[in-house]
Design a protein around this motif. Sequence first.
Motif, PDB file in Angstrom:
ATOM      1  N   ALA A  68      -9.616  16.078 -53.716  1.00  0.00           N
ATOM      2  CA  ALA A  68     -10.488  16.390 -52.576  1.00  0.00           C
ATOM      3  C   ALA A  68      -9.694  16.561 -51.289  1.00  0.00           C
ATOM      4  O   ALA A  68     -10.162  17.197 -50.346  1.00  0.00           O
ATOM      5  CB  ALA A  68     -11.527  15.294 -52.400  1.00  0.00           C
ATOM      6  N   GLY A  69      -8.487  15.988 -51.234  1.00  0.00           N
ATOM      7  CA  GLY A  69      -7.679  16.105 -50.028  1.00  0.00           C
ATOM      8  C   GLY A  69      -6.759  17.298 -50.016  1.00  0.00           C
ATOM      9  O   GLY A  69      -6.035  17.515 -49.046  1.00  0.00           O
ATOM     10  N   CYS A  70      -6.771  18.101 -51.077  1.00  0.00           N
ATOM     11  CA  CYS A  70      -5.879  19.257 -51.187  1.00  0.00           C
ATOM     12  C   CYS A  70      -6.621  20.497 -50.727  1.00  0.00           C
ATOM     13  O   CYS A  70      -7.133  21.271 -51.545  1.00  0.00           O
ATOM     14  CB  CYS A  70      -5.394  19.415 -52.624  1.00  0.00           C
ATOM     15  N   LEU A  71      -6.707  20.691 -49.437  1.00  0.00           N
ATOM     16  CA  LEU A  71      -7.510  21.783 -48.911  1.00  0.00           C
ATOM     17  C   LEU A  71      -6.907  22.323 -47.628  1.00  0.00           C
ATOM     18  O   LEU A  71      -6.082  21.681 -46.987  1.00  0.00           O
ATOM     19  CB  LEU A  71      -8.939  21.306 -48.647  1.00  0.00           C
ATOM     20  N   HIS A 132     -19.022  29.551 -42.708  1.00  0.00           N
ATOM     21  CA  HIS A 132     -20.326  28.878 -42.664  1.00  0.00           C
ATOM     22  C   HIS A 132     -20.636  28.445 -41.227  1.00  0.00           C
ATOM     23  O   HIS A 132     -19.729  28.196 -40.435  1.00  0.00           O
ATOM     24  CB  HIS A 132     -20.330  27.629 -43.555  1.00  0.00           C
ATOM     25  N   CYS A 133     -21.933  28.375 -40.918  1.00  0.00           N
ATOM     26  CA  CYS A 133     -22.372  27.702 -39.695  1.00  0.00           C
ATOM     27  C   CYS A 133     -22.668  26.246 -40.047  1.00  0.00           C
ATOM     28  O   CYS A 133     -23.096  25.940 -41.161  1.00  0.00           O
ATOM     29  CB  CYS A 133     -23.632  28.357 -39.136  1.00  0.00           C
ATOM     30  N   MET A 147     -24.112  18.275 -33.094  1.00  0.00           N
ATOM     31  CA  MET A 147     -23.127  19.309 -32.759  1.00  0.00           C
ATOM     32  C   MET A 147     -23.366  20.514 -33.645  1.00  0.00           C
ATOM     33  O   MET A 147     -23.852  20.377 -34.764  1.00  0.00           O
ATOM     34  CB  MET A 147     -21.708  18.772 -32.971  1.00  0.00           C
ATOM     35  N   LYS A 148     -22.973  21.692 -33.154  1.00  0.00           N
ATOM     36  CA  LYS A 148     -23.130  22.922 -33.912  1.00  0.00           C
ATOM     37  C   LYS A 148     -21.906  23.803 -33.745  1.00  0.00           C
ATOM     38  O   LYS A 148     -21.237  23.756 -32.710  1.00  0.00           O
ATOM     39  CB  LYS A 148     -24.384  23.686 -33.453  1.00  0.00           C
ATOM     40  N   GLY A 149     -21.614  24.597 -34.775  1.00  0.00           N
ATOM     41  CA  GLY A 149     -20.477  25.497 -34.693  1.00  0.00           C
ATOM     42  C   GLY A 149     -20.191  26.170 -36.022  1.00  0.00           C
ATOM     43  O   GLY A 149     -21.102  26.400 -36.827  1.00  0.00           O
ATOM     44  N   CYS A 150     -18.914  26.471 -36.252  1.00  0.00           N
ATOM     45  CA  CYS A 150     -18.452  27.161 -37.454  1.00  0.00           C
ATOM     46  C   CYS A 150     -17.619  26.200 -38.306  1.00  0.00           C
ATOM     47  O   CYS A 150     -16.985  25.284 -37.783  1.00  0.00           O
ATOM     48  CB  CYS A 150     -17.570  28.354 -37.093  1.00  0.00           C
ATOM     49  N   ALA A 151     -17.596  26.442 -39.617  1.00  0.00           N
ATOM     50  CA  ALA A 151     -16.788  25.606 -40.505  1.00  0.00           C
ATOM     51  C   ALA A 151     -16.387  26.396 -41.745  1.00  0.00           C
ATOM     52  O   ALA A 151     -17.052  27.370 -42.127  1.00  0.00           O
ATOM     53  CB  ALA A 151     -17.555  24.354 -40.916  1.00  0.00           C
ATOM     54  N   SER A 152     -15.299  25.968 -42.372  1.00  0.00           N
ATOM     55  CA  SER A 152     -14.886  26.534 -43.648  1.00  0.00           C
ATOM     56  C   SER A 152     -15.771  25.997 -44.767  1.00  0.00           C
ATOM     57  O   SER A 152     -16.316  24.899 -44.677  1.00  0.00           O
ATOM     58  CB  SER A 152     -13.431  26.162 -43.945  1.00  0.00           C
ATOM     59  N   LYS A 153     -15.872  26.763 -45.837  1.00  0.00           N
ATOM     60  CA  LYS A 153     -16.679  26.350 -46.982  1.00  0.00           C
ATOM     61  C   LYS A 153     -16.219  25.002 -47.525  1.00  0.00           C
ATOM     62  O   LYS A 153     -17.038  24.181 -47.952  1.00  0.00           O
ATOM     63  CB  LYS A 153     -16.603  27.413 -48.078  1.00  0.00           C
ATOM     64  N   THR A 154     -14.892  24.743 -47.508  1.00  0.00           N
ATOM     65  CA  THR A 154     -14.367  23.491 -48.064  1.00  0.00           C
ATOM     66  C   THR A 154     -14.848  22.268 -47.297  1.00  0.00           C
ATOM     67  O   THR A 154     -14.884  21.172 -47.842  1.00  0.00           O
ATOM     68  CB  THR A 154     -12.827  23.512 -48.084  1.00  0.00           C
ATOM     69  N   ILE A 155     -15.208  22.426 -46.018  1.00  0.00           N
ATOM     70  CA  ILE A 155     -15.768  21.323 -45.241  1.00  0.00           C
ATOM     71  C   ILE A 155     -17.195  21.033 -45.687  1.00  0.00           C
ATOM     72  O   ILE A 155     -17.673  19.896 -45.637  1.00  0.00           O
ATOM     73  CB  ILE A 155     -15.751  21.660 -43.735  1.00  0.00           C
ATOM     74  N   CYS A 156     -17.874  22.055 -46.143  1.00  0.00           N
ATOM     75  CA  CYS A 156     -19.316  21.972 -46.382  1.00  0.00           C
ATOM     76  C   CYS A 156     -19.702  21.562 -47.795  1.00  0.00           C
ATOM     77  O   CYS A 156     -20.875  21.293 -48.055  1.00  0.00           O
ATOM     78  CB  CYS A 156     -19.952  23.331 -46.084  1.00  0.00           C
ATOM     79  N   THR A 157     -18.776  21.562 -48.721  1.00  0.00           N
ATOM     80  CA  THR A 157     -19.147  21.356 -50.120  1.00  0.00           C
ATOM     81  C   THR A 157     -18.356  20.229 -50.761  1.00  0.00           C
ATOM     82  O   THR A 157     -17.274  19.860 -50.307  1.00  0.00           O
ATOM     83  CB  THR A 157     -18.902  22.642 -50.941  1.00  0.00           C
ATOM     84  N   GLY A 158     -18.893  19.687 -51.824  1.00  0.00           N
ATOM     85  CA  GLY A 158     -18.173  18.770 -52.701  1.00  0.00           C
ATOM     86  C   GLY A 158     -17.782  17.456 -52.070  1.00  0.00           C
ATOM     87  O   GLY A 158     -18.453  16.923 -51.190  1.00  0.00           O
ATOM     88  N   ASP A 159     -16.632  16.927 -52.526  1.00  0.00           N
ATOM     89  CA  ASP A 159     -16.188  15.589 -52.143  1.00  0.00           C
ATOM     90  C   ASP A 159     -15.912  15.465 -50.659  1.00  0.00           C
ATOM     91  O   ASP A 159     -16.138  14.414 -50.058  1.00  0.00           O
ATOM     92  CB  ASP A 159     -14.921  15.211 -52.920  1.00  0.00           C
ATOM     93  N   VAL A 160     -15.398  16.514 -50.018  1.00  0.00           N
ATOM     94  CA  VAL A 160     -15.079  16.435 -48.590  1.00  0.00           C
ATOM     95  C   VAL A 160     -16.351  16.255 -47.776  1.00  0.00           C
ATOM     96  O   VAL A 160     -16.423  15.427 -46.872  1.00  0.00           O
ATOM     97  CB  VAL A 160     -14.310  17.687 -48.135  1.00  0.00           C
ATOM     98  N   ALA A 163     -17.596  12.734 -48.214  1.00  0.00           N
ATOM     99  CA  ALA A 163     -16.742  11.767 -47.527  1.00  0.00           C
ATOM    100  C   ALA A 163     -16.965  11.807 -46.021  1.00  0.00           C
ATOM    101  O   ALA A 163     -17.034  10.778 -45.357  1.00  0.00           O
ATOM    102  CB  ALA A 163     -15.272  12.029 -47.848  1.00  0.00           C
ATOM    103  N   LEU A 164     -17.078  13.017 -45.462  1.00  0.00           N
ATOM    104  CA  LEU A 164     -17.351  13.135 -44.034  1.00  0.00           C
ATOM    105  C   LEU A 164     -18.691  12.502 -43.688  1.00  0.00           C
ATOM    106  O   LEU A 164     -18.823  11.806 -42.689  1.00  0.00           O
ATOM    107  CB  LEU A 164     -17.352  14.608 -43.622  1.00  0.00           C
ATOM    108  N   GLY A 165     -19.679  12.742 -44.530  1.00  0.00           N
ATOM    109  CA  GLY A 165     -21.001  12.188 -44.272  1.00  0.00           C
ATOM    110  C   GLY A 165     -20.991  10.685 -44.237  1.00  0.00           C
ATOM    111  O   GLY A 165     -21.546  10.061 -43.341  1.00  0.00           O
ATOM    112  N   SER A 166     -20.314  10.055 -45.196  1.00  0.00           N
ATOM    113  CA  SER A 166     -20.295   8.595 -45.244  1.00  0.00           C
ATOM    114  C   SER A 166     -19.435   8.024 -44.126  1.00  0.00           C
ATOM    115  O   SER A 166     -19.734   6.971 -43.581  1.00  0.00           O
ATOM    116  CB  SER A 166     -19.773   8.125 -46.609  1.00  0.00           C
TER     117      SER A 166
END
Length: 204
Positions: A68-71, A132-133, A147-160, A163-166
């Motif tokens: 999950a950290g290889c991004l 992604h927005c 907060m609002k803005g832009c993000a990469s898909k890897t921030i928005c999906t899966g384990d990352v 982890a960010l949410g928790s």
Amino acid sequence: MHLIVPILVCVLLPKAYSLKCFECTPGACTNKQIDCLNPGQCGNSWIISYAGDRKILDINTKSCAVSAGCLSSSMNFGITRTTIASKCCNTDLCNSQNVPEPTKGLPNGKTCFTCIGTDCMSTLSCLGDEDHCISTTVNTGGEKISMKGCASKTICTGDVSRALGSTMSTEMNCCEGNLCNNAQSIGLSLLILVTSMVSVTLFY
């Protein structure tokens, strides 16, 4: 950085080790060698945060890693942007070299809503791989700040994303269409988000 000690102890409790990696943490970059849990990986990360064009955070790390950290990814809220470049490998001491510095990227044609103060009617041109927005709501001291803005898909999906949410005690929502993160009037907290991004990348 004291948090890395109990985390590594928990991860490395089993007695069978098979992979050696270099370890380099902010303020203690001695490139010492550590043993990683099988089937572990070695990892290198470079995290940079900008306020406008000024760097406010610049961190290189090396250590054991999980998938999950290889991004490589970024999260962009207009007045601040955090980029992460990471690389993983699975042979002894293979993380000796730093990864290339994350680049800013060019506008990619995608547009999302962002906030200036409490006004979230402004729009933001996304850069590089920000496809992604994003809308986040951080719960801090009983107060919800969004907060609002832009993000990469890897921030928005899966384990990352999990982890960010928790880590941030947050609600985080991503969408793919232009301006899909709507334009409600909300507040802004950047320090919490940057700190959480760094914590996830270093310790997850």
